[in-house]
Scaffold this motif. Structure first.
Motif, short mmCIF file in Angstrom:
data_model
loop_
_atom_site.label_atom_id
_atom_site.label_comp_id
_atom_site.label_asym_id
_atom_site.label_seq_id
_atom_site.Cartn_x
_atom_site.Cartn_y
_atom_site.Cartn_z
N UNK A 183 33.81 40.47 40.77
CA UNK A 183 33.30 41.10 42.07
C UNK A 183 32.10 40.88 42.17
N UNK A 184 31.36 41.02 43.64
CA UNK A 184 29.89 41.02 43.86
C UNK A 184 29.35 41.96 43.03
N UNK A 185 28.10 41.49 42.55
CA UNK A 185 27.25 42.55 41.93
C UNK A 185 26.94 43.73 42.92
N UNK A 186 26.86 43.35 44.09
CA UNK A 186 26.41 44.37 45.15
C UNK A 186 27.45 45.45 45.20
N UNK A 187 28.60 45.31 44.64
CA UNK A 187 29.60 46.09 44.88
C UNK A 187 29.32 47.52 43.80
N UNK A 188 28.52 47.34 43.04
CA UNK A 188 28.07 48.32 41.99
C UNK A 188 29.27 49.17 41.35
N UNK A 189 29.91 48.46 41.01
CA UNK A 189 31.21 49.14 40.44
C UNK A 189 30.86 49.41 38.94
N UNK A 190 31.49 50.56 38.36
CA UNK A 190 31.00 51.16 37.35
C UNK A 190 32.50 51.38 36.27
N UNK A 191 31.96 51.47 35.13
CA UNK A 191 32.93 51.65 33.83
C UNK A 191 33.68 52.99 34.44
N UNK A 192 34.68 53.16 34.31
CA UNK A 192 35.49 54.48 34.46
C UNK A 192 36.02 54.68 35.91
N UNK A 193 35.49 53.91 37.00
CA UNK A 193 36.07 54.05 38.33
C UNK A 193 37.22 53.11 38.35
N UNK A 194 37.68 53.45 39.56
CA UNK A 194 38.97 52.54 40.10
C UNK A 194 38.61 51.69 40.95
N UNK A 195 39.11 50.62 40.52
CA UNK A 195 38.81 49.41 41.54
C UNK A 195 40.11 49.06 42.30
N UNK A 196 40.03 49.24 43.92
CA UNK A 196 41.01 48.85 44.57
C UNK A 196 40.95 47.39 44.98
N UNK A 197 42.08 46.59 44.56
CA UNK A 197 42.18 45.27 44.79
C UNK A 197 43.23 44.52 45.41
N UNK A 198 42.98 43.68 46.31
CA UNK A 198 44.03 42.88 46.97
C UNK A 198 43.97 41.50 46.41
N UNK A 199 44.95 40.52 46.54
CA UNK A 199 45.14 39.09 46.06
C UNK A 199 45.03 38.22 46.99
N UNK A 200 44.22 37.14 46.90
CA UNK A 200 44.03 36.22 47.84
C UNK A 200 45.52 35.44 47.88
N UNK A 201 46.00 35.48 48.80
CA UNK A 201 47.63 34.93 48.75
C UNK A 201 47.50 33.52 48.71
N UNK A 202 46.32 32.92 49.23
CA UNK A 202 46.37 31.47 49.22
C UNK A 202 46.13 30.80 47.78
N UNK A 203 45.82 31.58 46.97
CA UNK A 203 45.56 31.24 45.62
C UNK A 203 46.33 31.59 44.57
N UNK A 204 47.40 32.21 44.91
CA UNK A 204 48.70 32.34 44.08
C UNK A 204 49.00 31.15 43.33
#
Ligand code: ADP
Ligand code: MG
Length: 369
Positions: free
Chosen positions: A327-348
């Motif tokens: 994920x981009x560094x700028x998202x500032x996501x931290x351990x213990x948090x929940x990441x909400x993710x979708x998948x890139x359809x074209x990359x499956x």
């Protein structure tokens, strides 16, 4: 420029068959990289092309000649190894000139050719040094010069950069690419390093246990791996794999595992069917951070983060699988948090669970072997 062809090539050491039915056609002037894990047979192929190893079955052609029984000296090839194998008691000049001296090339011509090659490789100031007075990178340049001066039709490299430190490896990689542009000799380069393969190759040949898994451009290998082995071997961090069942729902086909389900785009309708067991593969970059209320969003508890410059590698569990997401560094996501993710359809990427072969979309056909 010279083509190389391998027809149904096989190799056995005594009773042990280490390679079978290898077919490969290398274009004149092409830079082909043989990539695969240690022991898969890369050096064996190279040594058979060079004539240092006998061929157990099949045929090798260099240009318009079958060379199976041709001595190495008559094949117009040059070989560079991982260990530079310079003569320790000779200067760099003498090492480079050695082959020409043996051929009784006149002295002024030798001096001229050594000077030219040395200039290209930036080793002119080193010519009077002996190997132990040079760094690994310098010695490897001398070894390349020694190969180049023969003006071979075919260049064979066996892991030539493996003994160098990371920075020097990067630099030599770029230089080898430039050299190839200048010389355009047909080149076969062996490595187990996917970055080297990706950056140097016109085409990559991925090998596994004595067979070819896929032949393709770096783009084809990365975006359209034909087998699960290729998908797993190429790309860092590793690709994420999910065993899934194909199910049909009101909105069309879906992939279902214990923990989650994702819709399958209608482009897959012709390729997969309900009840099939498949492996879904997504690279760490194929996930996108999304709002929690996005349809089909996946929620993952972040267990570990690794700062990788502009991006952060987050690790967690999804559908019972340990996965890695960039994920981009700028998202500032931290351990213990929940990441909400979708998948890139074209990359499956989907693979048959039993055979490990890719499920192909009509648009993928051009990437076939
Ligand atoms: P790579 O270069 O991809 O690491 P190699 O071509 O060196 O692999 O080896 C391929 C296989 O052949 C390996 O299983 C290796 O053990 C076997 N092999 C290579 N050389 C010999 C030999 N001289 N005698 C017996 N087995 C060999
Ligand atoms: Mg090897």
């Amino acid at each position: 420029m010279t083509a190389i062809q391998l027809h149904s090539l096989g190799k056995a050491y005594g009773a042990a068959e280490v390679m079978r039915d290898v077919n490969l056609s290398i274009e004149p002037g092409e830079f082909v990289v043989l990539l695969g894990p240690s022991g898969c047979g890369k050096s064996t192929i190279l040594r058979m092309v060079a004539g240092l190893e006998s061929v157990s079955s099949g045929e090798i052609r260099i240009g318009d000649r079958v060379v199976n029984d041709l001595p190495p000296g008559d094949r117009e090839i040059a070989l560079v190894f991982q260990n530079y194998a310079l003569y320790p008691h000779m200067t760099a000049f003498e090492n480079i000139a050695f082959g020409l001296r043996r051929l009784k090339v006149p002295k002024p011509e030798i001096e001229e050719r050594v000077a030219k090659v040395s200039e290209i490789l930036g080793i002119t100031p080193l010519l009077q040094r002996r190997p132990r007075q040079m760094s690994g990178g310098q010695q490897q340049r001398i070894a390349i010069a020694r190969a180049m001066i023969k003006q071979p039709k075919v260049f064979l490299f066996d892991e030539p950069l493996s003994n160098l430190d990371a920075k020097l490896r990067d630099q030599m990689r770029i230089e080898l690419k430039k050299l190839h542009r200048m010389q355009t000799a047909t080149t076969v380069f062996v490595t187990h390093d996917q970055l080297e393969a990706m950056t140097l190759a016109d085409r990559i040949v991925i090998m596994n246990a004595g067979i070819i898994e896929q032949v393709g451009t770096p783009e084809e290998i990365y975006y359209s791996p034909r087998t699960l082995f290729v998908a797993k071997f190429v790309g860092t961090p590793n690709i994420n794999l999910f065993p899934m069942n194909v199910d049909s729902a009101a909105d069309g086909l879906r992939l279902r595992s214990e923990g989650f389900s994702i819709p399958l785009g209608s482009q897959w309708n012709a390729t997969v069917s309900k009840g099939q067991k498949l492996i879904a593969a997504y690279r760490p970059k194929d996930f996108v951070l999304a709002k929690p209320d996005t349809p089909d969003v996946l929620a993952m508890t972040v267990e570990l983060t690794e700062m990788m410059g502009d991006e952060t590698l987050i690790q967690g569990t999804l559908g019972g699988q340990q996965i890695q997401v960039l994920v981009p560094y700028s998202s500032q996501i931290k351990e213990g948090q929940t990441a909400h993710l979708t998948l890139r359809d074209d990359r499956l990427k989907l693979f048959d669970e039993k055979t490990g072969l890719a499920m192909m979309l009509p648009s993928d056909q051009r990437h076939s072997l």
